[in-house]
Enzyme design. Structure first.
Site, short mmCIF file in Angstrom:
data_model
loop_
_atom_site.label_atom_id
_atom_site.label_comp_id
_atom_site.label_asym_id
_atom_site.label_seq_id
_atom_site.Cartn_x
_atom_site.Cartn_y
_atom_site.Cartn_z
N GLY A 207 2.94 1.70 -2.37
CA GLY A 207 3.30 1.96 -3.79
C GLY A 207 2.29 2.79 -4.59
O GLY A 207 1.18 3.20 -3.98
N VAL B 170 6.85 -9.13 2.27
CA VAL B 170 6.10 -10.28 1.98
C VAL B 170 7.03 -11.61 1.60
O VAL B 170 6.47 -12.64 1.66
CB VAL B 170 5.24 -10.21 0.61
CG1 VAL B 170 4.51 -9.14 0.79
CG2 VAL B 170 6.47 -10.07 -0.61
N GLY C 245 0.90 -1.32 -0.08
CA GLY C 245 0.07 0.07 0.20
C GLY C 245 0.71 1.32 0.00
O GLY C 245 0.08 2.42 -0.03
N TYR D 234 8.57 -11.60 -15.46
CA TYR D 234 7.20 -11.17 -14.80
C TYR D 234 5.98 -11.78 -15.27
O TYR D 234 4.97 -12.18 -14.09
CB TYR D 234 7.05 -9.66 -15.53
CG TYR D 234 5.92 -8.57 -14.90
CD1 TYR D 234 6.15 -8.07 -13.38
CD2 TYR D 234 4.99 -8.27 -15.69
CE1 TYR D 234 5.24 -7.41 -12.89
CE2 TYR D 234 3.94 -7.56 -15.21
CZ TYR D 234 4.11 -7.14 -13.75
OH TYR D 234 2.99 -6.33 -13.12
N ALA D 235 5.95 -11.96 -16.43
CA ALA D 235 4.74 -12.85 -17.12
C ALA D 235 4.58 -14.08 -16.22
O ALA D 235 3.27 -14.55 -15.79
CB ALA D 235 4.73 -13.14 -18.56
N SER E 40 -1.84 -9.07 -13.76
CA SER E 40 -1.53 -8.16 -14.74
C SER E 40 -2.24 -8.79 -16.12
O SER E 40 -2.49 -9.84 -16.16
CB SER E 40 -0.12 -7.84 -14.83
OG SER E 40 0.31 -7.34 -15.98
N LYS F 26 3.07 -13.61 -12.87
CA LYS F 26 1.70 -13.10 -12.83
C LYS F 26 0.85 -14.13 -13.37
O LYS F 26 -0.41 -14.41 -13.01
CB LYS F 26 1.56 -11.99 -13.78
CG LYS F 26 2.25 -10.67 -13.06
CD LYS F 26 1.83 -10.22 -11.75
CE LYS F 26 2.42 -9.01 -11.28
NZ LYS F 26 1.84 -8.60 -9.84
N1 LIG Z 1 1.92 -0.20 -12.85
C1 LIG Z 1 1.57 -0.91 -13.82
O1 LIG Z 1 1.35 -0.64 -15.01
C2 LIG Z 1 0.88 -2.31 -13.60
C3 LIG Z 1 0.22 -3.18 -14.45
C4 LIG Z 1 -0.19 -4.23 -14.15
C5 LIG Z 1 -0.26 -4.85 -12.93
N2 LIG Z 1 0.59 -4.20 -12.09
C6 LIG Z 1 0.76 -4.63 -10.61
O2 LIG Z 1 0.23 -3.85 -9.72
C7 LIG Z 1 0.87 -4.13 -8.58
C8 LIG Z 1 1.27 -2.46 -7.88
O3 LIG Z 1 2.14 -2.01 -8.77
P1 LIG Z 1 2.66 -0.37 -8.52
O4 LIG Z 1 2.55 0.25 -10.10
O5 LIG Z 1 1.98 0.30 -7.78
O6 LIG Z 1 4.15 -0.64 -8.16
P2 LIG Z 1 4.97 0.10 -7.32
O7 LIG Z 1 6.47 -0.23 -7.38
O8 LIG Z 1 4.64 1.62 -7.22
O9 LIG Z 1 4.45 -0.44 -5.85
C9 LIG Z 1 4.90 -1.72 -5.38
C10 LIG Z 1 4.68 -1.72 -3.75
O10 LIG Z 1 5.42 -3.08 -3.39
C11 LIG Z 1 6.20 -2.86 -2.42
N3 LIG Z 1 6.85 -4.27 -2.37
C12 LIG Z 1 7.84 -4.82 -3.11
N4 LIG Z 1 8.48 -5.58 -2.71
C13 LIG Z 1 7.85 -6.09 -1.54
C14 LIG Z 1 8.12 -6.83 -0.41
N5 LIG Z 1 9.33 -7.65 -0.42
N6 LIG Z 1 7.25 -6.85 0.66
C15 LIG Z 1 6.62 -5.88 0.95
N7 LIG Z 1 6.43 -4.99 -0.09
C16 LIG Z 1 7.19 -4.92 -1.18
C17 LIG Z 1 6.90 -1.84 -2.67
O11 LIG Z 1 7.58 -1.09 -1.41
C18 LIG Z 1 6.03 -0.72 -3.30
O12 LIG Z 1 5.38 -0.07 -2.21
C19 LIG Z 1 2.11 -4.89 -8.62
O13 LIG Z 1 1.75 -6.09 -8.36
C20 LIG Z 1 2.46 -4.77 -10.28
O14 LIG Z 1 2.92 -5.91 -10.77
C21 LIG Z 1 1.20 -2.69 -12.29
#
Ligand SMILES: NC(=O)c1ccc[n+]([C@@H]2O[C@H](COP(=O)([O-])OP(=O)(O)OC[C@H]3O[C@@H](n4cnc5c(N)ncnc54)[C@H](O)[C@@H]3O)[C@@H](O)[C@H]2O)c1
Length: 250
Positions: free
Chosen positions: A13, A57, A11, A148-149, A135, A152
């Site tokens: 992120g 995590v 949260g 990544y794929a 995703s 996911k």
């Molecule tokens: N941004 C995009 O275009 C997009 C598209 C499809 C899916 N997603 C997915 O949506 C989700 C959120 O993406 P986002 O754009 O907010 O990315 P982001 O990098 O802004 O946020 C990811 C968050 O995950 C946290 N995190 C990473 N490793 C961690 C760990 N080991 N323990 C606890 N927290 C951890 C980070 O600290 C960060 O706050 C992700 O799963 C991403 O794969 C994103």
């Protein structure tokens, strides 16, 4: 009646923070769990009772302590798994350190939290909703996205199994599959792909935006609204589903 309590893992992120905001706007009480400091996100949430907790995590012990049978996070009604990391590169040159990093967070991390939730529900059966962030890359592969794929696609398989197992408690699990979201993660990806192809960041972003008939990127808030529906009590008829948040084909 007390507010619905939702945990947002990841949260701090870009997407997770907006998910937390939309949940709080809808009157829910939010716990933001992240390995990064989430206190600023919590300070910005409307309403009262929101907290942040430090959580990585990749630790099964921490997952069980925070969300397991005697959850330090308290009784929760929904949990959103929005943690995630990305890596891009062709199969021929996969960096195995990156492979491990991505799979450890995106897939094994989700499984750690899922196991904690299962044990929590066995001790305290109830209506509860888990929303995993997959995703569109978890539904359709493309060159450069193999690591990544794989994480996911794997997460969707995991979610479907988890949903079947927790149905007996009155609980459910679903996945969201966002497409190209206007976010720092997508911009970083566009930069890496743009360097590899020689096309540059802005042209790559424009190509991402033009990949559906919407001809635009999806706003983070549009994702958060779908997540809030799945985490909330209005979606009790849905479990084991992967919900794509993207435009139609061109
Ligand atoms: N941004 C995009 O275009 C997009 C598209 C499809 C899916 N997603 C997915 O949506 C989700 C959120 O993406 P986002 O754009 O907010 O990315 P982001 O990098 O802004 O946020 C990811 C968050 O995950 C946290 N995190 C990473 N490793 C961690 C760990 N080991 N323990 C606890 N927290 C951890 C980070 O600290 C960060 O706050 C992700 O799963 C991403 O794969 C994103």
């Amino acid at each position: 009646m007390s507010a619905r309590h939702v945990v947002v893992v990841g949260g701090a992120g870009a997407i997770g923070a907006v998910v937390a905001t939309v949940l709080a706007e809808q009157g829910m009480q939010v716990t933001v769990a992240d390995r990064a400091d989430a206190s600023e996100v919590v300070r910005g949430l409307p309403g009262r009772g929101h907290v942040s907790i430090p959580f990585d995590v990749t630790s099964i012990d921490d997952a069980l302590a925070w969300f397991g049978p005697e959850p330090r996070a308290g009784r929760y009604d929904a949990l959103v798994f929005a943690a995630g990391v990305n890596y891009t590169g062709p199969v021929a040159t996969t960096d195995w350190t990156q492979w491990k990093r991505v799979l450890d967070v995106n897939l094994r991390g989700a499984a750690h939290v899922g196991q904690a939730v299962s044990r929590n529900l066995a001790a305290d059966p109830r209506e509860c909703s888990i929303v995993y962030f997959s995703s569109t890359a978890g539904r359709r592969g493309e060159g450069g996205a193999s690591v990544y794929a794989a994480s996911k696609f794997g997460l969707i398989g995991f979610m479907e199994c988890h949903a079947s197992e927790i149905a007996r408690y009155g609980a459910r699990a679903n996945a969201v599959c966002p497409g190209n979201i206007d976010s720092p993660m997508l911009r970083a990806l566009a930069q890496q792909v743009g360097e590899r192809t020689g096309q540059g960041t802005e042209a790559t972003l424009a190509e991402f935006a033009g990949s559906t008939a919407f001809d635009r990127l999806i706003a983070i808030r549009e994702v958060a609204q779908v997540v809030a529906f799945l985490a909330g009590p209005a979606s009790t008829g849905m479990s084991g589903q992967s919900v794509v948040i993207d435009g139609p084909p061109r």
